[in-house]
Design a protein around this motif. Structure first.
Motif, PDB file in Angstrom:
ATOM      1  N   GLY A   1       0.815  -1.207   0.000  1.00 30.02           N
ATOM      2  CA  GLY A   1       0.000   0.000   0.000  1.00 30.02           C
ATOM      3  C   GLY A   1       0.849   1.258   0.000  1.00 30.02           C
ATOM      4  N   LYS A   2       1.899   1.249   0.804  1.00 32.10           N
ATOM      5  CA  LYS A   2       2.784   2.417   0.868  1.00 32.10           C
ATOM      6  C   LYS A   2       3.522   2.624  -0.453  1.00 32.10           C
ATOM      7  N   GLN A   3       4.078   1.558  -0.988  1.00 35.54           N
ATOM      8  CA  GLN A   3       4.863   1.664  -2.219  1.00 35.54           C
ATOM      9  C   GLN A   3       4.010   2.078  -3.415  1.00 35.54           C
ATOM     10  N   SER A   4       2.728   1.722  -3.406  1.00 38.32           N
ATOM     11  CA  SER A   4       1.831   2.075  -4.512  1.00 38.32           C
ATOM     12  C   SER A   4       1.050   3.361  -4.236  1.00 38.32           C
ATOM     13  N   HIS A   5       1.376   4.008  -3.073  1.00 41.73           N
ATOM     14  CA  HIS A   5       0.715   5.263  -2.675  1.00 41.73           C
ATOM     15  C   HIS A   5      -0.798   5.085  -2.521  1.00 41.73           C
ATOM     16  N   THR A   6      -1.164   3.928  -1.957  1.00 42.31           N
ATOM     17  CA  THR A   6      -2.584   3.675  -1.677  1.00 42.31           C
ATOM     18  C   THR A   6      -2.704   3.301  -0.197  1.00 42.31           C
ATOM     19  N   SER A   7      -3.247   2.140   0.094  1.00 42.24           N
ATOM     20  CA  SER A   7      -3.393   1.712   1.484  1.00 42.24           C
ATOM     21  C   SER A   7      -3.484   0.192   1.552  1.00 42.24           C
ATOM     22  N   SER A   8      -3.293  -0.353   2.743  1.00 41.54           N
ATOM     23  CA  SER A   8      -3.415  -1.804   2.924  1.00 41.54           C
ATOM     24  C   SER A   8      -4.855  -2.253   2.671  1.00 41.54           C
ATOM     25  N   ALA A   9      -5.811  -1.387   3.008  1.00 41.75           N
ATOM     26  CA  ALA A   9      -7.224  -1.726   2.763  1.00 41.75           C
ATOM     27  C   ALA A   9      -7.490  -1.879   1.274  1.00 41.75           C
ATOM     28  N   ALA A  10      -6.851  -1.019   0.461  1.00 38.09           N
ATOM     29  CA  ALA A  10      -7.016  -1.117  -0.995  1.00 38.09           C
ATOM     30  C   ALA A  10      -6.403  -2.411  -1.522  1.00 38.09           C
ATOM     31  N   VAL A  11      -5.312  -2.854  -0.898  1.00 37.24           N
ATOM     32  CA  VAL A  11      -4.681  -4.120  -1.292  1.00 37.24           C
ATOM     33  C   VAL A  11      -5.640  -5.282  -1.030  1.00 37.24           C
ATOM     34  N   ILE A  12      -6.297  -5.246   0.112  1.00 39.00           N
ATOM     35  CA  ILE A  12      -7.271  -6.294   0.452  1.00 39.00           C
ATOM     36  C   ILE A  12      -8.445  -6.264  -0.519  1.00 39.00           C
ATOM     37  N   ARG A  13      -8.898  -5.058  -0.857  1.00 33.66           N
ATOM     38  CA  ARG A  13     -10.005  -4.937  -1.821  1.00 33.66           C
ATOM     39  C   ARG A  13      -9.594  -5.476  -3.187  1.00 33.66           C
ATOM     40  N   LEU A  14      -8.344  -5.242  -3.565  1.00 39.88           N
ATOM     41  CA  LEU A  14      -7.845  -5.765  -4.837  1.00 39.88           C
ATOM     42  C   LEU A  14      -7.939  -7.282  -4.875  1.00 39.88           C
ATOM     43  N   CYS A  15      -7.540  -7.924  -3.796  1.00 39.86           N
ATOM     44  CA  CYS A  15      -7.604  -9.390  -3.745  1.00 39.86           C
ATOM     45  C   CYS A  15      -9.038  -9.885  -3.904  1.00 39.86           C
ATOM     46  N   LYS A  16      -9.983  -9.165  -3.289  1.00 36.64           N
ATOM     47  CA  LYS A  16     -11.397  -9.538  -3.430  1.00 36.64           C
ATOM     48  C   LYS A  16     -11.865  -9.339  -4.867  1.00 36.64           C
ATOM     49  N   SER A  17     -11.423  -8.246  -5.492  1.00 38.30           N
ATOM     50  CA  SER A  17     -11.797  -7.983  -6.887  1.00 38.30           C
ATOM     51  C   SER A  17     -11.274  -9.066  -7.816  1.00 38.30           C
ATOM     52  N   LEU A  18     -10.121  -9.639  -7.447  1.00 37.00           N
ATOM     53  CA  LEU A  18      -9.523 -10.702  -8.264  1.00 37.00           C
ATOM     54  C   LEU A  18     -10.062 -12.077  -7.902  1.00 37.00           C
ATOM     55  N   ASN A  19     -11.012 -12.111  -6.960  1.00 38.98           N
ATOM     56  CA  ASN A  19     -11.619 -13.364  -6.504  1.00 38.98           C
ATOM     57  C   ASN A  19     -10.583 -14.283  -5.874  1.00 38.98           C
ATOM     58  N   LEU A  20      -9.643 -13.695  -5.137  1.00 37.17           N
ATOM     59  CA  LEU A  20      -8.617 -14.451  -4.427  1.00 37.17           C
ATOM     60  C   LEU A  20      -8.904 -14.406  -2.932  1.00 37.17           C
ATOM     61  N   SER A  21      -8.387 -15.369  -2.200  1.00 38.80           N
ATOM     62  CA  SER A  21      -8.681 -15.461  -0.769  1.00 38.80           C
ATOM     63  C   SER A  21      -8.003 -14.363   0.041  1.00 38.80           C
ATOM     64  N   GLY A  22      -6.915 -13.796  -0.482  1.00 32.15           N
ATOM     65  CA  GLY A  22      -6.224 -12.738   0.235  1.00 32.15           C
ATOM     66  C   GLY A  22      -4.854 -12.469  -0.354  1.00 32.15           C
ATOM     67  N   ILE A  23      -4.097 -11.607   0.317  1.00 32.00           N
ATOM     68  CA  ILE A  23      -2.786 -11.213  -0.173  1.00 32.00           C
ATOM     69  C   ILE A  23      -1.828 -12.396  -0.257  1.00 32.00           C
TER      70      ILE A  23
END
Length: 295
Positions: A47-69
């Motif tokens: 999240g820090k390296q992509s200038h977003t957040s850890s919550a956005a990383v978790i949302r990305l995994c859900k969008s990709l239909n994956l169980s998590g990071i």
């Protein structure tokens, strides 16, 4: 899927990138540029390296239909460890040996990527639907019609009441008379074929169970289906624009679906296959007056 076989993380990210929300797209772009670094990071670090957040990383995994990071990182790690296959288009006056190698390498890659993208939960839902189906309708147009016909000839041999259609009018008139418990399978590599979308729309209107077989990613046809199966999304090269690899991938998924159904009813399947083999042999015999029984 076992941990050692997890991959296709980069393929999934690349295919879904354009359709992701802005913050999730930034994360996907960062990971695609720095995959080796990303697999060593936590969600907070990414999240820090992509200038977003850890919550956005978790949302990305859900969008990709994956169980998590963790699953995403395992898949990317699998990609980085996989042997790279050089896939190129054919060239003018190319030697036969080179053509054989190129087509074989490309086919191997497509089959492997397709297998890696199969969601086993969705596959199980599809198997259960087929097993309990009163009737099965396979529909595809163009090159996908070949896959629909192949599925039909497989399932009809094990005594499944099924039909396949390549004509939209015939498909629509058959599917509008479908009932709850019937299964309609729409096949389209792009996932946007209008005729296939209409047939699935009609099937939904009569409460039939709908299964889509498309390239991986968001598509109209996948959005209309109760159960979604996917093939590798890799675009056809110029000289393979006749849907060579997409057809191969579709046949691969349908073969897997068939074998899963067959093993669930193993004894019955063997009996039906033996019976159909026997009757095929009799087709080459001289026609006589004696009555032939197959029971």
């Amino acid at each position: 899927m076992s941990i050692e076989k997890m991959n296709s993380g980069l393929l999934i990210l690349a295919e879904m990138e354009a359709s992701l929300p802005p913050s999730e797209r930034k994360i996907a772009q960062y990971i695609l540029k720095h995959p080796a670094e990303a697999i060593k990071m936590t969600a907070i670090d990414i999240g820090k390296q992509s200038h977003t957040s850890s919550a956005a990383v978790i949302r990305l995994c859900k969008s990709l239909n994956l169980s998590g990071i963790q699953e995403l990182k395992l898949r990317i790690a699998g990609d980085l460890q996989s042997e790279k296959i050089d896939v190129r288009d054919i060239e003018p006056n190319e030697p036969l040996e080179s053509i054989i190698d190129k087509i074989t390498n490309h086919s191997m890659q497509i089959l492997r990527e397709t297998a890696d993208l199969i969601d086993q939960k969705e596959l199980k839902h599809a198997v259960d639907a087929i097993l309990n189906a009163k009737r099965i309708f396979f529909f595809g147009v163009g090159a996908s019609a070949i896959a629909a016909m192949d599925a039909y000839q497989k399932f009809v041999r094990i005594n499944k009441y099924c039909m396949f259609f390549t004509d939209t009018h015939l498909g629509a008139t058959a599917v509008v008379n479908a009932e709850e418990g019937d299964v309609v399978v729409g096949i389209s590599f792009s996932g946007e074929t209008h005729e296939v979308a209409k047939v699935l729309e009609i099937a939904n209107g009569v409460n039939a169970t709908t299964i889509s077989l498309t390239r991986y990613g968001n598509s109209l046809i996948a959005s209309l289906a109760d159960i979604c199966l996917y093939t590798s999304p890799k675009v056809e090269a110029t000289f393979r624009s006749g849907a060579t690899s997409s057809r191969l991938a579709q046949l691969h998924v349908l073969d897997i679906l068939f074998m899963c159904v067959a093993t669930s009813t193993y004894e019955e399947t063997i009996e039906y296959l033996d019976k159909t083999r026997t009757v095929i042999k009799t087709l080459h015999e001289k026609v006589g007056k004696r009555r032939i029984t197959y029971s």
